[in-house]
Design an enzyme around this catalytic site. Structure first.
Site, PDB file in Angstrom:
ATOM      1  N   ASP A  70       0.877  -0.740   0.023  1.00 12.12           N
ATOM      2  CA  ASP A  70      -0.449   0.078   0.229  1.00 12.12           C
ATOM      3  C   ASP A  70       0.849   0.830  -0.197  1.00 12.12           C
ATOM      4  O   ASP A  70       1.977   1.527   0.215  1.00 12.12           O
ATOM      5  CB  ASP A  70      -0.971  -0.100   0.991  1.00 12.12           C
ATOM      6  CG  ASP A  70      -0.473   0.060   2.924  1.00 12.12           C
ATOM      7  OD1 ASP A  70       1.337  -0.715   2.459  1.00 12.12           O
ATOM      8  OD2 ASP A  70      -1.060  -0.721   3.289  1.00 12.12           O
ATOM      9  N   ASN A 139      -7.082  -3.434  14.677  1.00 10.43           N
ATOM     10  CA  ASN A 139      -8.353  -3.201  14.314  1.00 10.43           C
ATOM     11  C   ASN A 139      -8.411  -4.150  13.149  1.00 10.43           C
ATOM     12  O   ASN A 139      -9.684  -4.301  12.436  1.00 10.43           O
ATOM     13  CB  ASN A 139      -8.966  -1.545  13.445  1.00 10.43           C
ATOM     14  CG  ASN A 139      -8.384  -1.624  12.278  1.00 10.43           C
ATOM     15  OD1 ASN A 139      -8.073  -1.747  11.631  1.00 10.43           O
ATOM     16  ND2 ASN A 139      -8.607  -0.659  11.606  1.00 10.43           N
ATOM     17  N   HIS A 141      -6.925  -4.534  10.459  1.00  5.46           N
ATOM     18  CA  HIS A 141      -6.884  -4.438   8.970  1.00  5.46           C
ATOM     19  C   HIS A 141      -5.385  -4.801   8.038  1.00  5.46           C
ATOM     20  O   HIS A 141      -4.753  -5.658   8.648  1.00  5.46           O
ATOM     21  CB  HIS A 141      -6.567  -2.878   8.532  1.00  5.46           C
ATOM     22  CG  HIS A 141      -5.426  -1.894   8.738  1.00  5.46           C
ATOM     23  ND1 HIS A 141      -5.937  -1.373   9.319  1.00  5.46           N
ATOM     24  CD2 HIS A 141      -4.359  -2.624   8.693  1.00  5.46           C
ATOM     25  CE1 HIS A 141      -4.567   0.065   9.240  1.00  5.46           C
ATOM     26  NE2 HIS A 141      -3.659  -1.180   9.292  1.00  5.46           N
ATOM     27  N   GLU A 146      -9.618  -1.795   6.073  1.00  5.58           N
ATOM     28  CA  GLU A 146     -10.164  -1.934   6.476  1.00  5.58           C
ATOM     29  C   GLU A 146     -11.424  -2.288   7.743  1.00  5.58           C
ATOM     30  O   GLU A 146     -11.948  -2.685   6.109  1.00  5.58           O
ATOM     31  CB  GLU A 146     -10.234  -0.148   6.819  1.00  5.58           C
ATOM     32  CG  GLU A 146      -9.132   0.918   6.819  1.00  5.58           C
ATOM     33  CD  GLU A 146      -8.658   0.684   7.654  1.00  5.58           C
ATOM     34  OE1 GLU A 146      -8.619   0.167   8.866  1.00  5.58           O
ATOM     35  OE2 GLU A 146      -8.113   2.172   7.980  1.00  5.58           O
TER      36      GLU A 146
END
Ligand code: GLP
Length: 261
Positions: A70, A139, A141, A146
């Site tokens: 990313d 979280n 991800h 996400e």
């Protein structure tokens, strides 16, 4: 079919060494391996060890092809918080790897949608990813997929969650300076890699690690899909593994935490 292999090591240092050994084996097996690479704090120890192995002549990166997971939208490659910059500092700046073999999404492209498509095509042109290394967001991800991301997603433009942006605010010098969007490989791009290596370190990850490995496969925990990958290994340090129920790690072979020395 075997579940995710689980390896628990003593601490961050050992995590880095063990991850580097797996990457090294892949490169020794196939000198022109296509690697998928992450950023974040977790893989820094692994990169340090890979650089050492390369310096000492154990490993040769000259034919290796890399694809980063990313990149933030709008950051120039020279921006200190860009993943381009991170990779230069922690890995590429220390290796003899031709720049044309390095791929990182261009978050400054004029047409971001086109850039996502180009990136996905480039991965396919190289025959897909042999080994993809992943970190784990607090979280759940993976890359910048996400919570709520669709399972069928490919490389695309995403909006970063508030939680992710807050976590990065310190590094950027304020929440306002954290980009709101990123380009990330999609969940499907990740699942298509032939082998996966997921890394997590530290107590703050212990809760999410348990959800990822022992919880249901739900979109709210993107990394939980990795339970279905046919060749995935997770390396944890003892702190990150501290909330696992080791009697019921489905199909995984849990190593005992090792103490150094
Ligand atoms: C970022 C990256 C992820 C990475 C995650 C965890 O959000 N996009 O690829 O896995 O951070 O980072 P850390 O290793 O610092 O906990």
């Amino acid at each position: 079919m075997p579940g995710m292999r689980l390896k628990i090591v003593a601490d961050y240092e050992e995590l880095g060494r063990e991850a580097a050994r797996l990457v090294a084996r892949q490169i020794l097996l196939k000198e022109d391996s296509v690697l998928g690479l992450p950023t974040g704090e977790t893989p820094i120890g692994m990169y340090r060890e890979l650089v050492r192995m390369s310096r000492e002549g154990l490993l040769n990166f000259s034919k290796v092809i890399t694809f980063n997971l990313d990149e933030y939208v709008s950051l120039e490659p020279s921006h200190p918080q860009s993943f381009h910059h991170y990779m230069q500092v922690h890995l590429f700046g220390h290796l003899a790897i031709p720049p044309e073999q390095i791929h990182i999404p261009d978050g400054t492209a004029a047409d971001l949608e086109e850039e996502c498509q180009r990136y996905e095509e480039e991965i396919a042109r190289h025959g897909g990813i042999d080994l993809l290394v992943l970190g784990l967001g607090l979280n759940g991800h993976i890359g910048f997929n996400e919570p709520g991301s669709d399972w069928g997603t490919m490389t695309r433009l995403v909006v970063l969650s508030e939680e992710t942006r807050r976590r990065e605010a310190g590094r950027f010098g304020g929440l306002d300076l954290v980009p709101t969007q990123a380009i990330t490989m999609g969940i499907k791009t990740i699942m298509r890699a032939r082998r996966l290596l997921l890394l997590a370190s530290g107590e703050e990850k212990a809760g999410i690690v348990r959800e990822v490995l022992q919880g249901p496969i739900v979109k709210e925990v993107p990394a939980s899909i990795l339970q279905l990958h046919p060749d995935a290994t997770m390396i944890l340090d003892a702190a990150a593994a501290s909330k696992l129920n080791l009697c019921r790690v489905g199909g995984a072979s849990a190593g005992r935490p090792r103490t150094p020395g």
